[in-house]
Scaffold this motif. Structure first.
Motif, PDB file in Angstrom:
ATOM      1  N   GLY A  16       0.812  -1.220   0.000  1.00  0.00           N
ATOM      2  CA  GLY A  16       0.000   0.000   0.000  1.00  0.00           C
ATOM      3  C   GLY A  16       0.842   1.266   0.000  1.00  0.00           C
ATOM      4  N   VAL A  17       0.260   2.315   0.540  1.00  0.00           N
ATOM      5  CA  VAL A  17       0.878   3.644   0.509  1.00  0.00           C
ATOM      6  C   VAL A  17       1.958   3.795   1.594  1.00  0.00           C
ATOM      7  N   LEU A  18       1.785   3.092   2.706  1.00  0.00           N
ATOM      8  CA  LEU A  18       2.670   3.286   3.867  1.00  0.00           C
ATOM      9  C   LEU A  18       4.163   3.164   3.553  1.00  0.00           C
ATOM     10  N   PRO A  19       4.614   2.061   2.913  1.00  0.00           N
ATOM     11  CA  PRO A  19       6.064   1.965   2.647  1.00  0.00           C
ATOM     12  C   PRO A  19       6.572   3.093   1.757  1.00  0.00           C
ATOM     13  N   LYS A  20       5.727   3.581   0.846  1.00  0.00           N
ATOM     14  CA  LYS A  20       6.145   4.710  -0.008  1.00  0.00           C
ATOM     15  C   LYS A  20       6.377   5.958   0.835  1.00  0.00           C
ATOM     16  N   ILE A  21       5.448   6.197   1.743  1.00  0.00           N
ATOM     17  CA  ILE A  21       5.568   7.393   2.581  1.00  0.00           C
ATOM     18  C   ILE A  21       6.816   7.296   3.463  1.00  0.00           C
ATOM     19  N   ILE A  22       7.090   6.082   3.958  1.00  0.00           N
ATOM     20  CA  ILE A  22       8.296   5.904   4.783  1.00  0.00           C
ATOM     21  C   ILE A  22       9.543   6.254   3.978  1.00  0.00           C
ATOM     22  N   ILE A  23       9.618   5.759   2.739  1.00  0.00           N
ATOM     23  CA  ILE A  23      10.780   6.072   1.889  1.00  0.00           C
ATOM     24  C   ILE A  23      10.910   7.585   1.687  1.00  0.00           C
ATOM     25  N   ILE A  24       9.797   8.227   1.388  1.00  0.00           N
ATOM     26  CA  ILE A  24       9.842   9.677   1.132  1.00  0.00           C
ATOM     27  C   ILE A  24      10.306  10.427   2.380  1.00  0.00           C
ATOM     28  N   MET A  81      10.474  12.355  -6.719  1.00  0.00           N
ATOM     29  CA  MET A  81      11.396  11.314  -7.191  1.00  0.00           C
ATOM     30  C   MET A  81      11.321  10.083  -6.299  1.00  0.00           C
ATOM     31  N   ALA A  82      11.359  10.300  -4.976  1.00  0.00           N
ATOM     32  CA  ALA A  82      11.330   9.192  -4.022  1.00  0.00           C
ATOM     33  C   ALA A  82      10.017   8.422  -4.151  1.00  0.00           C
ATOM     34  N   ALA A  83       8.931   9.147  -4.338  1.00  0.00           N
ATOM     35  CA  ALA A  83       7.635   8.487  -4.505  1.00  0.00           C
ATOM     36  C   ALA A  83       7.660   7.600  -5.744  1.00  0.00           C
ATOM     37  N   VAL A  84       8.192   8.125  -6.855  1.00  0.00           N
ATOM     38  CA  VAL A  84       8.207   7.377  -8.116  1.00  0.00           C
ATOM     39  C   VAL A  84       9.081   6.124  -7.991  1.00  0.00           C
ATOM     40  N   ILE A  85      10.245   6.274  -7.363  1.00  0.00           N
ATOM     41  CA  ILE A  85      11.140   5.122  -7.218  1.00  0.00           C
ATOM     42  C   ILE A  85      10.485   4.023  -6.392  1.00  0.00           C
ATOM     43  N   SER A  86       9.840   4.413  -5.282  1.00  0.00           N
ATOM     44  CA  SER A  86       9.230   3.383  -4.438  1.00  0.00           C
ATOM     45  C   SER A  86       8.039   2.732  -5.142  1.00  0.00           C
ATOM     46  N   GLU A  87       7.362   3.482  -6.011  1.00  0.00           N
ATOM     47  CA  GLU A  87       6.254   2.888  -6.783  1.00  0.00           C
ATOM     48  C   GLU A  87       6.790   1.958  -7.866  1.00  0.00           C
ATOM     49  N   TRP A  88       7.934   2.343  -8.413  1.00  0.00           N
ATOM     50  CA  TRP A  88       8.560   1.554  -9.469  1.00  0.00           C
ATOM     51  C   TRP A  88       8.863   0.142  -8.968  1.00  0.00           C
ATOM     52  N   GLY A 144       5.104   5.814 -10.865  1.00  0.00           N
ATOM     53  CA  GLY A 144       6.186   4.826 -10.964  1.00  0.00           C
ATOM     54  C   GLY A 144       5.655   3.493 -11.477  1.00  0.00           C
ATOM     55  N   TYR A 145       4.530   3.108 -10.928  1.00  0.00           N
ATOM     56  CA  TYR A 145       3.869   1.867 -11.346  1.00  0.00           C
ATOM     57  C   TYR A 145       3.440   1.948 -12.810  1.00  0.00           C
ATOM     58  N   TYR A 146       2.874   3.081 -13.161  1.00  0.00           N
ATOM     59  CA  TYR A 146       2.415   3.324 -14.534  1.00  0.00           C
ATOM     60  C   TYR A 146       3.584   3.201 -15.522  1.00  0.00           C
ATOM     61  N   MET A 147       4.729   3.759 -15.123  1.00  0.00           N
ATOM     62  CA  MET A 147       5.900   3.723 -15.996  1.00  0.00           C
ATOM     63  C   MET A 147       6.408   2.295 -16.198  1.00  0.00           C
ATOM     64  N   THR A 148       6.401   1.465 -15.152  1.00  0.00           N
ATOM     65  CA  THR A 148       6.845   0.070 -15.318  1.00  0.00           C
ATOM     66  C   THR A 148       5.926  -0.665 -16.281  1.00  0.00           C
ATOM     67  N   LEU A 149       4.629  -0.435 -16.147  1.00  0.00           N
ATOM     68  CA  LEU A 149       3.653  -1.071 -17.036  1.00  0.00           C
ATOM     69  C   LEU A 149       3.915  -0.698 -18.493  1.00  0.00           C
ATOM     70  N   GLN A 150       4.047   0.619 -18.730  1.00  0.00           N
ATOM     71  CA  GLN A 150       4.211   1.108 -20.091  1.00  0.00           C
ATOM     72  C   GLN A 150       5.547   0.662 -20.689  1.00  0.00           C
ATOM     73  N   GLN A 151       6.556   0.610 -19.831  1.00  0.00           N
ATOM     74  CA  GLN A 151       7.875   0.224 -20.308  1.00  0.00           C
ATOM     75  C   GLN A 151       7.857  -1.228 -20.780  1.00  0.00           C
TER      76      GLN A 151
END
Lengths: 256, 243
Positions: A120-128, A191-198, A206-213
Motif C-alpha cells: 500500500g501507501v505506507l512503505p512509499k511514505i516511509i521512503i519519502i 522522485m522518491a515516490a516514483v522510485i518506491s512505486e517503481w 512509478g507503477y504506470y511507468m513500469t507497465l508502459q515500459q
C-alpha cells in the motif's frame, strides 16, 4: 530596448530548451528512429493528451504520497532539530548515526519495505520521509547555529527564557537555511515516490511507468517523466511561496 | 550613595587575567565613562555588571542589592545594534516589554510613545535592514531604555558610526540622559567621546585592567588639560603612544 534585453535574458533558458527539443524532433525523423526506441517530443505530447485521464489517476496517488511524506519529514525535522540543538548529549549520540544512515542504499529499502509494510501507501511514505528528512534537519541545525552569541547574551541580560530566545531569535535566524533544505527535499519528494512505486505498487506514476515500459510504450514512459518534472517544479515553487509568506523581512532579497 | 557599585572585581577568562581589582561607582543620574585601550576587558566588566558572567572576586551592587551573577536588572547596548532582522523596528524595541510579560499590543502602544523622541517616528513598520546606522543605534538604545529606564549600559555604542553621525548621537544622548536623569555607564576607547559625555571618567590600564585614575569633570574642568592628563597617564602606563 533594455526591457527587451531583460526579457530575452530571463527567457534564454526557454530558448535553449526549445532548441534542444527541435533538434530531438528533427533527429528522430532524420534517422528514422522507431517510436518504441525513442519517440519524438510531439509523439510524447500526443500520448500525454490521449491518456490524460489515466495519467491524472496515477499522478494523484504520487502527489498524495509526496505531499504526505514531505509534510511528515518537515514535522519530524523540526522536532528532532529542536531536540538535538537543545540537548548536546542527544546531539553527540544521534547526529553521527543520522549522517551514517544516509549511506544505506535507498533502492534496497524500497524493495524491503513492502515486505514489512505491504504494497500500500505506507512503505512509499516511509521512503519519502527517509529521503526528505535529512536535508531539512541538517540545514535546520546549521541555521540554528548561525545565531550571533551576542544576540543570545542580550536576551539573557533581559531575562528571557530559553524558549522565548528560541522562538524570537533562533527560529527566525534558522528559517532561511531551513527553507534551502526544504527546497532540496521538495524536489526529492516526487522522485522518491516514483522510485518506491517503481519497485512495487498498485498505482502511481512509478507503477504506470513500469507497465508502459514493459509494453514498449516509450512515449508513455517519457510522458510520465514530463509529468514528474512538472510536479517537482510545482513543489519547489510552493516551497518558494511559503518562504515568501513566512519571511516578510527577507522579501526583496528573494527576487531572482 | 552610589546607585551602582562594582567593588573589587577580578576576573580571569580562559586563564587570561582580565580584570584586576576594579572598583567603579556611579551615582544616580551620573554619566560615568570607562575609558581604556581596546581589548582591555571593558566589555567583560559590562558583562559582569549585566549579570551575564560571574566575577571571580568582588560584587555587583545596584540600589543596595546584590546583583552579582544575576540578570534582569540592567540590559546593555553594544557597537552592534543586535536588532532582530525578522522584526519591525516597533516590534524590536518592544521586546523587553514583551519579555517582562506585557502583551504584544500593549507593548507596542508603550513603545510607540517613545518613537518620536528617539527620532524613529514613521519608521515603526520598517525592518532593521531598511534603516541607516544611526537610526538602528537609536532603536537599540530605545530597546535598552525600555528594559530599564534608570540605568543604561553602553558598550562603545557609536563606534561603528561615521564621525558626523557619532557626534550627533553623543550630543543627543547627553541631552537625553540629562532630561530623564538616567544613570549611564559608557564604555569607550575614544577620549573625545569620554570628555563630551562624562561626569566622571575611569581610566583603565591595558589587560589585566585596573583603574589607573578616576577623574571628575565639573563645568570648570578644562577639557584640553584633562585630555593631556589622560594621555600622559596612558602613555606612561603602556610605554606606547595612545591613539
Amino acid at each position: 530596448m533594455k526591457k527587451f534585453i531583460n526579457t530575452a535574458k530571463k527567457s534564454s533558458a526557454l530558448f535553449t530548451l526549445g532548441l534542444l527539443l527541435l533538434l530531438w524532433e528533427k533527429g528522430v525523423s532524420w534517422y528514422e528512429i522507431p517510436a518504441y526506441i525513442l519517440p519524438a517530443p510531439t509523439q510524447i505530447l500526443d500520448g500525454l493528451l490521449k491518456h490524460h485521464q489515466l495519467l491524472i489517476y496515477h499522478t494523484s496517488t504520487t502527489l498524495l504520497e509526496a505531499v504526505a511524506g514531505l509534510s511528515l519529514a518537515v514535522i519530524l525535522a523540526l522536532i528532532i532539530g529542536f531536540l538535538l540543538h537543545n540537548l548536546r548529549v542527544l546531539y553527540t549520540a544521534v547526529y553521527p548515526l543520522l549522517v551514517f544512515s544516509q549511506t544505506i542504499p535507498l533502492i534496497v529499502l524500497a524493495v524491503l519495505l513492502p515486505l514489512w509494510f505491504g504494497w500500500g501507501v505506507l512503505p512509499k511514505i516511509i521512503i519519502i520521509v527517509l529521503v526528505c528528512f535529512f536535508p531539512i534537519v541538517i540545514s535546520f541545525l546549521n541555521g540554528l547555529d548561525l545565531v550571533d552569541p551576542d544576540q543570545i547574551n542580550l536576551f539573557r541580560s533581559m531575562g528571557a527564557t530559553k524558549w522565548a530566545t528560541f522562538k524570537m531569535v533562533k527560529l527566525p535566524t534558522a528559517l532561511p537555511a531551513f527553507f534551502s533544505g526544504l527546497r532540496i527535499s521538495a524536489t526529492y519528494s516526487i522522485m522518491a515516490a516514483v522510485i518506491s512505486e517503481w519497485v512495487g505498487a498498485q498505482r502511481g506514476l512509478g507503477y504506470y511507468m513500469t507497465l508502459q515500459q514493459k509494453s514498449f510504450a516509450i512515449d508513455q514512459v517519457l510522458g510520465a517523466v514530463v509529468v514528474i518534472c512538472v510536479l517537482s517544479f510545482i513543489m519547489v515553487k510552493i516551497v518558494d511561496l511559503l518562504n515568501f509568506l513566512l519571511m516578510p523581512w527577507n522579501r526583496n532579497q528573494l527576487v531572482r | 550613595m552610589a546607585q551602582i557599585r562594582l567593588s573589587s572585581i577580578s576576573k580571569s577568562i580562559d586563564g587570561l587575567h582580565t580584570l584586576n581589582n576594579v572598583t567603579i561607582e556611579a551615582a544616580a543620574g551620573e554619566s560615568v565613562v570607562i575609558l581604556g585601550p581596546s581589548g582591555c576587558g571593558k566589555s567583560t566588566l559590562l558583562n559582569i555588571l549585566a549579570g551575564l558572567i560571574p566575577p571571580d572576586e568582588g560584587q555587583v551592587i545596584i540600589d543596595g542589592q546584590d546583583w552579582t551573577n544575576r540578570t534582569g536588572r540592567v540590559s546593555y547596548m553594544q557597537q552592534k545594534d543586535l536588532l532582530l532582522p525578522s522584526r519591525t523596528i516597533l516590534d524590536n524595541v518592544s521586546i523587553p516589554l514583551v519579555l517582562k510579560g506585557t502583551n504584544t499590543k500593549k507593548s507596542r502602544t508603550l513603545a510607540q510613545q517613545h518613537m518620536e523622541e528617539f527620532g524613529l517616528l514613521g519608521f515603526e513598520n520598517y525592518y532593521p535592514r531598511q534603516l541607516s546606522g544611526g537610526m538602528k543605534q537609536r532603536a537599540a538604545l530605545l530597546r535598552t531604555y525600555l528594559f530599564a529606564s534608570d540605568i543604561l549600559l553602553l558598550d562603545e555604542p557609536f563606534a561603528s558610526l561615521d564621525a558626523i553621525t557619532a557626534r550627533k548621537m553623543q550630543i543627543w544622548l547627553k541631552d537625553f540622559a540629562h532630561k530623564h536623569s538616567c544613570t549611564i555607564i559608557f564604555v569607550t576607547h575614544d577620549i573625545e567621546e569620554a570628555l563630551l559625555l562624562a561626569n566622571r571618567i575611569y581610566v583603565l590600564s591595558a589587560r589585566p585592567a585596573r583603574v589607573l585614575k578616576e577623574i571628575a569633570l565639573d563645568d570648570s574642568a578644562n577639557s584640553t588639560m584633562v585630555k593631556e592628563e589622560i594621555l600622559s597617564i596612558l602613555d606612561s602606563e603602556t610605554g606606547d603612544t595612545y591613539n
